[in-house]
Design an enzyme around this catalytic site. Structure first.
Site, PDB file in Angstrom:
ATOM      1  N   LYS A 257       0.832  -1.209   0.000  1.00  0.00           N
ATOM      2  CA  LYS A 257       0.000   0.000   0.000  1.00  0.00           C
ATOM      3  C   LYS A 257       0.864   1.256   0.000  1.00  0.00           C
ATOM      4  CE  LYS A 257      -1.830   1.678   3.937  1.00  0.00           C
ATOM      5  NZ  LYS A 257      -1.596   3.121   4.137  1.00  0.00           N
ATOM      6  N   ASN A 258       1.814   1.318   0.921  1.00  0.00           N
ATOM      7  CA  ASN A 258       2.573   2.565   1.062  1.00  0.00           C
ATOM      8  C   ASN A 258       3.500   2.824  -0.116  1.00  0.00           C
ATOM      9  OD1 ASN A 258       1.249   3.044   3.400  1.00  0.00           O
ATOM     10  ND2 ASN A 258       2.976   2.668   4.767  1.00  0.00           N
TER      11      ASN A 258
ATOM     12  N   ARG B 202      -4.681  10.701   4.083  1.00  0.00           N
ATOM     13  CA  ARG B 202      -3.606  11.629   4.380  1.00  0.00           C
ATOM     14  C   ARG B 202      -2.509  11.608   3.320  1.00  0.00           C
ATOM     15  NH1 ARG B 202       0.618  12.691   6.870  1.00  0.00           N
ATOM     16  NH2 ARG B 202       0.609  14.569   8.154  1.00  0.00           N
TER      17      ARG B 202
ATOM     18  N   CYS C 237      -4.956  13.210  12.823  1.00  0.00           N
ATOM     19  CA  CYS C 237      -5.217  11.843  12.408  1.00  0.00           C
ATOM     20  C   CYS C 237      -5.352  11.003  13.652  1.00  0.00           C
ATOM     21  CB  CYS C 237      -4.050  11.373  11.565  1.00  0.00           C
ATOM     22  SG  CYS C 237      -3.990   9.620  11.320  1.00  0.00           S
TER      23      CYS C 237
ATOM     24  N   ARG D 263      -0.332  14.747  13.045  1.00  0.00           N
ATOM     25  CA  ARG D 263       0.714  14.516  12.044  1.00  0.00           C
ATOM     26  C   ARG D 263       0.927  15.771  11.197  1.00  0.00           C
ATOM     27  NH1 ARG D 263      -0.958   8.552   9.907  1.00  0.00           N
ATOM     28  NH2 ARG D 263       0.950   8.676   8.687  1.00  0.00           N
TER      29      ARG D 263
ATOM     30  N   ILE E 165       2.856  18.649   8.599  1.00  0.00           N
ATOM     31  CA  ILE E 165       3.507  18.518   7.283  1.00  0.00           C
ATOM     32  C   ILE E 165       4.633  19.540   7.116  1.00  0.00           C
ATOM     33  CG2 ILE E 165       1.535  17.475   6.073  1.00  0.00           C
ATOM     34  CD1 ILE E 165       1.154  20.376   4.817  1.00  0.00           C
ATOM     35  N   ASP E 166       5.108  20.077   8.252  1.00  0.00           N
ATOM     36  CA  ASP E 166       6.150  21.105   8.177  1.00  0.00           C
ATOM     37  C   ASP E 166       7.395  20.643   7.409  1.00  0.00           C
ATOM     38  OD1 ASP E 166       6.270  19.359  10.454  1.00  0.00           O
ATOM     39  OD2 ASP E 166       7.959  20.521  11.208  1.00  0.00           O
ATOM     40  N   LEU E 167       7.758  19.372   7.544  1.00  0.00           N
ATOM     41  CA  LEU E 167       8.982  18.891   6.880  1.00  0.00           C
ATOM     42  C   LEU E 167       8.790  18.838   5.359  1.00  0.00           C
ATOM     43  CD1 LEU E 167       9.864  16.013   9.387  1.00  0.00           C
ATOM     44  CD2 LEU E 167      10.879  18.295   9.271  1.00  0.00           C
TER      45      LEU E 167
ATOM     46  N   ASP F 129       4.347   0.515  11.954  1.00  0.00           N
ATOM     47  CA  ASP F 129       3.167  -0.121  11.348  1.00  0.00           C
ATOM     48  C   ASP F 129       3.013  -1.597  11.731  1.00  0.00           C
ATOM     49  OD1 ASP F 129       2.460   2.247  10.196  1.00  0.00           O
ATOM     50  OD2 ASP F 129       3.033   1.702   8.150  1.00  0.00           O
TER      51      ASP F 129
ATOM     52  N   ILE G 223       7.544   6.723  17.131  1.00  0.00           N
ATOM     53  CA  ILE G 223       7.228   7.499  15.922  1.00  0.00           C
ATOM     54  C   ILE G 223       5.969   8.345  16.111  1.00  0.00           C
ATOM     55  CG2 ILE G 223       6.788   7.385  13.431  1.00  0.00           C
ATOM     56  CD1 ILE G 223       9.518   6.302  14.028  1.00  0.00           C
TER      57      ILE G 223
ATOM     58  N   ARG H 197      -8.781  -0.352   3.739  1.00  0.00           N
ATOM     59  CA  ARG H 197      -7.798   0.617   3.244  1.00  0.00           C
ATOM     60  C   ARG H 197      -6.445  -0.039   3.021  1.00  0.00           C
ATOM     61  NH1 ARG H 197      -6.459   4.393   7.295  1.00  0.00           N
ATOM     62  NH2 ARG H 197      -4.873   4.752   5.758  1.00  0.00           N
TER      63      ARG H 197
HETATM   64  C1  UD1 Z   1       4.369   6.858   6.467  1.00  0.00           C
HETATM   65  C2  UD1 Z   1       3.463   5.680   6.230  1.00  0.00           C
HETATM   66  C3  UD1 Z   1       2.875   5.194   7.551  1.00  0.00           C
HETATM   67  C4  UD1 Z   1       3.991   4.896   8.538  1.00  0.00           C
HETATM   68  C5  UD1 Z   1       4.931   6.091   8.685  1.00  0.00           C
HETATM   69  C6  UD1 Z   1       6.147   5.809   9.547  1.00  0.00           C
HETATM   70  C7  UD1 Z   1       2.555   6.077   4.015  1.00  0.00           C
HETATM   71  C8  UD1 Z   1       1.364   6.417   3.193  1.00  0.00           C
HETATM   72  N1  UD1 Z   1       2.381   6.083   5.345  1.00  0.00           N
HETATM   73  O1  UD1 Z   1       3.573   7.904   7.013  1.00  0.00           O
HETATM   74  O2  UD1 Z   1       2.137   4.001   7.295  1.00  0.00           O
HETATM   75  O3  UD1 Z   1       3.424   4.619   9.812  1.00  0.00           O
HETATM   76  O4  UD1 Z   1       5.406   6.476   7.370  1.00  0.00           O
HETATM   77  O5  UD1 Z   1       6.859   4.738   9.036  1.00  0.00           O
HETATM   78  O6  UD1 Z   1       3.606   5.755   3.512  1.00  0.00           O
HETATM   79  N2  UD1 Z   1       6.460  14.499  10.980  1.00  0.00           N
HETATM   80  C9  UD1 Z   1       6.606  15.832  11.262  1.00  0.00           C
HETATM   81  N3  UD1 Z   1       6.510  16.741  10.243  1.00  0.00           N
HETATM   82  C10 UD1 Z   1       6.276  16.350   8.958  1.00  0.00           C
HETATM   83  C11 UD1 Z   1       6.127  14.994   8.665  1.00  0.00           C
HETATM   84  C12 UD1 Z   1       6.228  14.086   9.697  1.00  0.00           C
HETATM   85  O7  UD1 Z   1       6.822  16.208  12.414  1.00  0.00           O
HETATM   86  O8  UD1 Z   1       6.215  17.235   8.080  1.00  0.00           O
HETATM   87  C13 UD1 Z   1       6.553  13.491  12.067  1.00  0.00           C
HETATM   88  C14 UD1 Z   1       5.274  12.680  12.234  1.00  0.00           C
HETATM   89  O9  UD1 Z   1       4.346  13.348  13.045  1.00  0.00           O
HETATM   90  C15 UD1 Z   1       5.810  11.420  12.859  1.00  0.00           C
HETATM   91  C16 UD1 Z   1       7.177  11.262  12.216  1.00  0.00           C
HETATM   92  O10 UD1 Z   1       7.523  12.552  11.700  1.00  0.00           O
HETATM   93  O11 UD1 Z   1       5.976  11.584  14.240  1.00  0.00           O
HETATM   94  C17 UD1 Z   1       7.246  10.251  11.094  1.00  0.00           C
HETATM   95  O12 UD1 Z   1       6.206  10.494  10.162  1.00  0.00           O
HETATM   96  P1  UD1 Z   1       6.370  10.170   8.619  1.00  0.00           P
HETATM   97  O13 UD1 Z   1       7.565   9.288   8.428  1.00  0.00           O
HETATM   98  O14 UD1 Z   1       6.303  11.435   7.857  1.00  0.00           O
HETATM   99  O15 UD1 Z   1       5.068   9.324   8.339  1.00  0.00           O
HETATM  100  P2  UD1 Z   1       4.133   9.399   7.056  1.00  0.00           P
HETATM  101  O16 UD1 Z   1       4.937   9.647   5.842  1.00  0.00           O
HETATM  102  O17 UD1 Z   1       2.972  10.273   7.355  1.00  0.00           O
END
Ligand code: UD1
Length: 427
Positions: A22-23, A99, A123, A128, A130-132, A313, A335, A405
């Site tokens: 899926k991912n 998301r 979520c 979660r 999206i700043d990064l 996961d 995480i 999903r």
């Molecule tokens: C992806 C996977 C999800 C998995 C996660 C961690 C998909 C569709 N989803 O989610 O199944 O659980 O990786 O392996 O591939 N963070 C920030 N700012 C950001 C982005 C992330 O602070 O802009 C934080 C998040 O809140 C979290 C951590 O970084 O604590 C890791 O998140 P991230 O690796 O980005 O997860 P996703 O890509 O959302």
């Protein structure tokens, strides 16, 4: 609403075909936006999230066509063609449901010079941000505006230019957005502290098949030499390591033996070593991994962390497994905050689990008992199915749209290996 009803206690035996990840699918599909030529993806899982992503791409002007699975295959083949970008807006209605829609931000910006995406709300598994993602796009020259619940990214008049993106923490999605944007930016981009998840490598390999130049695959530093354009390609989605790990837990929990056909060892060392430490017999066969449990599960101490460490996961499914271990286990979630929503439901089935901040102490019990349960996220729902397979009596898992999903043909696959499981319609 449909629910899954399980009569537990059957040892599962046989072969389960593993679907496309899926991912990986959700980051390969938006690559179609990067070229006006067709992108064909094979081994796409039939999942609600894949359908939703297809609809989102349709809204943006991507034409999609589906070929059925070949005989003996579960997955399907889809071709995506973004001859023109019809819209650069990912609306709230779609992003709210999924998301991963944020993954169109980078490709739209790279191809069309602008992108507007609804902010994904909070979520169920924590807040979660999206700043990064946004910092990565800014490092390539994008202007970012936030207004009315949307984020708008705009490329400067001369287009995006390569730069250094240095992530303060590892993010899978932000690395994916950075990579998909950098492939069309002028010059060289270096992505530091990049996520190393196998799905990122799958994305990089697909982009390379489309003509991108990327170095450092599988490492935490990715170097991208931007191209003026990418071309079409055909690419097969990698097998789902989380689905594989989930069914491996089912073999352990039921004292059964499952051959997970299509599973790939190189993407899942931490999961396999966790299973082996818990007492699984693991055999590598050509094109399959066979996992056998003898009914005696050993306790573990596991912490989730970015790849190559143990994936978040798989935390919920391991917790279900360890609830029947002979001894006390410690699981630590690093995480996501609030990723223990399955705990009260597992407890209702007789598990003995105590959450202490980011950790959970799981004291193994003799047996679980079936109960009506529900979960609020995908992997938590799977942990309840697993517990139900091992429990005495009937378990009803409600809110199964989460399972749809992320697990392709769950009941069918489990029925084929001897589980008494069915989907029933309800109110
Ligand atoms: C992806 C996977 C999800 C998995 C996660 C961690 C998909 C569709 N989803 O989610 O199944 O659980 O990786 O392996 O591939 N963070 C920030 N700012 C950001 C982005 C992330 O602070 O802009 C934080 C998040 O809140 C979290 C951590 O970084 O604590 C890791 O998140 P991230 O690796 O980005 O997860 P996703 O890509 O959302």
């Amino acid at each position: 609403m449909d629910r899954i009803v399980i009569q537990g206690g059957k040892a599962l035996q046989g072969r389960i075909p593993i679907s496309g990840a899926k991912n990986a699918a959700l980051t390969l599909m938006p690559c179609a936006l990067l070229t006006d030529e067709p992108l064909t993806l094979r081994n796409l899982p039939r999942l609600a999230d894949v359908d939703s992503f297809g609809h989102l791409l349709n809204e943006l002007g991507v034409a999609t066509s589906v070929e059925g699975a070949r005989k003996g295959e579960f997955g399907r083949v889809m071709t995506f063609r973004a001859a023109n970008i019809a819209s650069t807006v990912a609306p709230y209605d779609i992003v709210r449901k999924m998301r991963a829609s944020i993954l169109v931000l980078g490709p739209l910006l790279a191809r069309a010079g602008e992108a507007t995406v609804s902010l994904p709300g909070g979520c169920a598994i924590g807040n979660r941000p999206i700043d990064l993602h946004l910092k990565a796009l800014q490092a390539l020259g994008a202007e970012i505006e936030l207004a009315a619940g949307y984020v708008k990214a705009t490329a400067p008049p001369g287009g995006l230019t390569g730069g250094t993106i240095s992530f303060p923490t590892v993010s899978v999605g932000a690395t994916e957005n950075a990579l998909m944007t950098a492939v069309l930016a002028k010059g060289t981009t270096v992505i530091e502290n990049a996520a190393r998840e196998p799905e990122i490598t799958d994305l990089a390999q697909c982009l390379i098949a489309m003509g991108a130049e990327i170095e450092g695959l599988r490492s935490d530093t990715l170097t991208v030499h931007g191209k003026d354009r990418l071309h079409g390609a055909t690419y097969a989605v990698m097998p789902d390591r989380i689905e594989t790990g989930s069914y491996a837990c089912a073999a352990m929990l039921t004292g059964g033996s499952l051959e997970l056909v299509g599973a790939r060892e190189d993407s899942m060392h931490a999961i396999l070593s966790g299973l082996a430490d818990a007492g699984a017999l693991i055999e590598f066969k050509p094109g399959a991994i066979k996992v056998t449990g003898d009914g005696a599960i050993k306790p573990l101490s596991i912490s989730t962390a970015p790849f190559p460490a143990f994936p978040t996961d798989m935390q919920a499914q391991f917790m279900a497994m360890l609830s029947l271990a002979r001894g006390t286990s410690l699981l630590t979630e690093t995480i996501f905050e609030n990723r223990y929503m399955h705990v009260p439901e597992l407890s209702r089935m007789g598990a003995d689990i105590e959450v202490r901040g980011r950790s959970a102490v799981v004291r193994g019990v003799e047996g679980l008992v079936g109960a009506p349960v529900m979960a609020t996220d995908l992997r938590a729902s799977m942990s309840l199915v697993l517990a139900g397979l091992a429990a005495k009596g009937e378990t009803q898992v409600n809110r199964i749209y989460h399972l749809d999903r992320g697990y392709e043909r769950l009941e069918e696959k489990l029925q084929a290996v001897g589980a008494e499981i069915e989907r029933v319609g309800g109110d």
